[in-house]
Design a protein around this motif. Structure first.
Motif, PDB file in Angstrom:
ATOM      1  N   MET A   1       0.851  -1.256  -0.050  1.00  0.00           N
ATOM      2  CA  MET A   1      -0.015  -0.003   0.031  1.00  0.00           C
ATOM      3  C   MET A   1       0.990   1.239   0.009  1.00  0.00           C
ATOM      4  O   MET A   1       0.623   2.346  -0.674  1.00  0.00           O
ATOM      5  N   ASN A   2       1.851   1.299   0.529  1.00  0.00           N
ATOM      6  CA  ASN A   2       2.913   2.377   0.729  1.00  0.00           C
ATOM      7  C   ASN A   2       3.369   2.867  -0.457  1.00  0.00           C
ATOM      8  O   ASN A   2       3.835   4.075  -0.803  1.00  0.00           O
ATOM      9  N   ILE A   3       3.840   1.449  -1.534  1.00  0.00           N
ATOM     10  CA  ILE A   3       4.455   1.914  -2.486  1.00  0.00           C
ATOM     11  C   ILE A   3       3.551   2.430  -3.541  1.00  0.00           C
ATOM     12  O   ILE A   3       3.909   3.276  -4.401  1.00  0.00           O
ATOM     13  N   SER A   4       2.576   1.868  -3.471  1.00  0.00           N
ATOM     14  CA  SER A   4       1.246   2.679  -4.390  1.00  0.00           C
ATOM     15  C   SER A   4       1.098   3.992  -4.210  1.00  0.00           C
ATOM     16  O   SER A   4       0.840   5.048  -4.717  1.00  0.00           O
ATOM     17  N   LYS A   5       1.067   4.457  -2.654  1.00  0.00           N
ATOM     18  CA  LYS A   5       0.747   5.750  -2.394  1.00  0.00           C
ATOM     19  C   LYS A   5       1.964   6.682  -2.749  1.00  0.00           C
ATOM     20  O   LYS A   5       1.711   7.785  -3.383  1.00  0.00           O
ATOM     21  N   ASN A   6       3.274   6.077  -2.535  1.00  0.00           N
ATOM     22  CA  ASN A   6       4.263   6.954  -2.997  1.00  0.00           C
ATOM     23  C   ASN A   6       4.482   6.983  -4.612  1.00  0.00           C
ATOM     24  O   ASN A   6       4.708   8.301  -4.975  1.00  0.00           O
ATOM     25  N   THR A   7       3.970   6.218  -5.389  1.00  0.00           N
ATOM     26  CA  THR A   7       3.852   6.278  -6.797  1.00  0.00           C
ATOM     27  C   THR A   7       2.715   7.213  -7.166  1.00  0.00           C
ATOM     28  O   THR A   7       2.945   8.007  -8.165  1.00  0.00           O
ATOM     29  N   PHE A   8       1.757   7.087  -6.414  1.00  0.00           N
ATOM     30  CA  PHE A   8       0.514   8.218  -6.759  1.00  0.00           C
ATOM     31  C   PHE A   8       1.098   9.678  -6.662  1.00  0.00           C
ATOM     32  O   PHE A   8       1.192  10.370  -7.507  1.00  0.00           O
ATOM     33  N   TYR A   9       1.664   9.803  -5.270  1.00  0.00           N
ATOM     34  CA  TYR A   9       2.159  11.352  -5.125  1.00  0.00           C
ATOM     35  C   TYR A   9       3.349  11.572  -5.940  1.00  0.00           C
ATOM     36  O   TYR A   9       3.471  12.553  -6.385  1.00  0.00           O
ATOM     37  N   THR A  10       4.329  10.741  -6.132  1.00  0.00           N
ATOM     38  CA  THR A  10       5.458  10.831  -7.378  1.00  0.00           C
ATOM     39  C   THR A  10       4.799  11.373  -8.499  1.00  0.00           C
ATOM     40  O   THR A  10       5.435  12.368  -9.232  1.00  0.00           O
ATOM     41  N   THR A  11       3.831  10.558  -9.032  1.00  0.00           N
ATOM     42  CA  THR A  11       3.536  10.732 -10.395  1.00  0.00           C
ATOM     43  C   THR A  11       2.679  12.519 -10.653  1.00  0.00           C
ATOM     44  O   THR A  11       2.842  12.888 -11.359  1.00  0.00           O
ATOM     45  N   ILE A  12       2.096  12.687  -9.218  1.00  0.00           N
ATOM     46  CA  ILE A  12       1.544  13.954  -9.545  1.00  0.00           C
ATOM     47  C   ILE A  12       2.545  15.079  -9.357  1.00  0.00           C
ATOM     48  O   ILE A  12       2.283  16.038  -9.720  1.00  0.00           O
ATOM     49  N   ILE A  13       3.452  15.012  -8.518  1.00  0.00           N
ATOM     50  CA  ILE A  13       4.538  15.745  -8.635  1.00  0.00           C
ATOM     51  C   ILE A  13       5.297  15.938 -10.082  1.00  0.00           C
ATOM     52  O   ILE A  13       5.630  17.012 -10.439  1.00  0.00           O
ATOM     53  N   LEU A  14       5.638  14.648 -10.744  1.00  0.00           N
ATOM     54  CA  LEU A  14       6.011  14.719 -11.898  1.00  0.00           C
ATOM     55  C   LEU A  14       5.120  15.584 -12.979  1.00  0.00           C
ATOM     56  O   LEU A  14       5.600  16.090 -13.713  1.00  0.00           O
ATOM     57  N   ILE A  15       3.780  15.442 -13.009  1.00  0.00           N
ATOM     58  CA  ILE A  15       2.949  16.262 -13.706  1.00  0.00           C
ATOM     59  C   ILE A  15       2.965  17.539 -13.591  1.00  0.00           C
ATOM     60  O   ILE A  15       3.022  18.251 -14.478  1.00  0.00           O
ATOM     61  N   LEU A  16       3.081  17.842 -12.287  1.00  0.00           N
ATOM     62  CA  LEU A  16       3.294  19.399 -12.093  1.00  0.00           C
ATOM     63  C   LEU A  16       4.597  20.134 -12.428  1.00  0.00           C
ATOM     64  O   LEU A  16       4.751  20.975 -13.272  1.00  0.00           O
ATOM     65  N   VAL A  17       5.778  19.174 -12.351  1.00  0.00           N
ATOM     66  CA  VAL A  17       6.982  19.822 -12.884  1.00  0.00           C
ATOM     67  C   VAL A  17       7.222  19.736 -14.127  1.00  0.00           C
ATOM     68  O   VAL A  17       7.564  21.061 -14.663  1.00  0.00           O
ATOM     69  N   ILE A  18       6.574  18.450 -14.706  1.00  0.00           N
ATOM     70  CA  ILE A  18       6.646  18.868 -16.463  1.00  0.00           C
ATOM     71  C   ILE A  18       5.797  19.542 -16.728  1.00  0.00           C
ATOM     72  O   ILE A  18       6.256  20.252 -17.868  1.00  0.00           O
ATOM     73  N   ASN A  19       4.648  19.888 -16.513  1.00  0.00           N
ATOM     74  CA  ASN A  19       3.837  20.805 -16.958  1.00  0.00           C
ATOM     75  C   ASN A  19       4.238  22.239 -16.918  1.00  0.00           C
ATOM     76  O   ASN A  19       4.121  23.138 -17.744  1.00  0.00           O
ATOM     77  N   VAL A  20       4.722  22.546 -15.732  1.00  0.00           N
ATOM     78  CA  VAL A  20       5.235  23.906 -15.586  1.00  0.00           C
ATOM     79  C   VAL A  20       6.537  23.922 -16.476  1.00  0.00           C
ATOM     80  O   VAL A  20       6.733  25.224 -17.176  1.00  0.00           O
ATOM     81  N   GLY A  21       7.389  23.152 -16.533  1.00  0.00           N
ATOM     82  CA  GLY A  21       8.361  23.108 -17.712  1.00  0.00           C
ATOM     83  C   GLY A  21       7.644  23.616 -19.024  1.00  0.00           C
ATOM     84  O   GLY A  21       8.422  24.566 -19.631  1.00  0.00           O
TER      85      GLY A  21
END
Length: 191
Positions: A1-21
């Motif tokens: 469960m912890n791995i999927s939660k980390n993957t979820f938040y990592t994906t959201i942060i990546l979307i944010l960073v890539i989109n701002v870029g």
């Protein structure tokens, strides 16, 4: 469960960073459009004659349709220079504020950080937001003010009859009107 939660938040942060870029990259890369430049010329020039020029874009009246983003660019041009970033940084900032207000609004409604994060990521992937968040037009600004007014409506419907929400609602209406003249149409259609 912890791995999927980390993957979820990592994906959201990546979307944010890539989109701002991408927003910054495309804002810098794309030259000013004819209408963006004519709004700037017609409504920031000191001459009143140019403000009501009936020979605007393509020979049509070029009304103050994107007033707020045009005048905010006057503040950012001296800081960022005469380039796409200098012209469009107010709209980029409002695009990021759109992401934040959607996150906040969904978190209040659902009481779930995960749902709010998903909503913020989806708003960043929205083609409308991505297209207009790197052009000096006020659609993104209007989207932000409209979402803020929904938040005020939600608070009023919850039973919080505070005068501050009525004041914010009226103030947001005025800000929407200064953002673009099409605000009246959008406000009545969306609300």
């Amino acid at each position: 469960m912890n791995i999927s939660k980390n993957t979820f938040y990592t994906t959201i942060i990546l979307i944010l960073v890539i989109n701002v870029g991408f927003l910054i990259y495309y804002a810098y890369l794309i030259p000013l459009h004819v209408d963006e430049a004519s709004w700037w010329f017609n409504y920031t020039n000191k001459s009143w004659q140019n403000r009501f020029n009936t020979h605007g874009v393509l020979g049509q009246f070029n009304g103050p349709f994107h007033t707020l983003s045009t005048y905010l660019a006057k503040l950012t041009l001296p800081i960022f220079g005469q380039n796409g970033i200098g012209w469009r940084i107010p709209v980029i900032i409002f695009g990021l504020l759109d992401c934040w207000i959607i996150y906040y609004f969904i978190k209040i409604i659902t009481n779930s950080g995960k749902m709010a994060g998903l909503g913020a990521a989806l708003i960043l992937l929205n083609p409308f937001l991505n297209h207009h968040a790197h052009e000096s037009r006020s659609y993104i600004v209007l989207f932000f003010f409209s979402t803020c007014s929904y938040l005020c409506f939600f608070k009023l419907l919850e039973g919080e009859r505070s005068k501050k929400y009525w004041f914010f609602l009226f103030f947001l209406f005025l800000l929407s009107y200064t953002a673009t003249l099409s605000a009246l149409v959008f406000l009545f259609v969306f609300m």
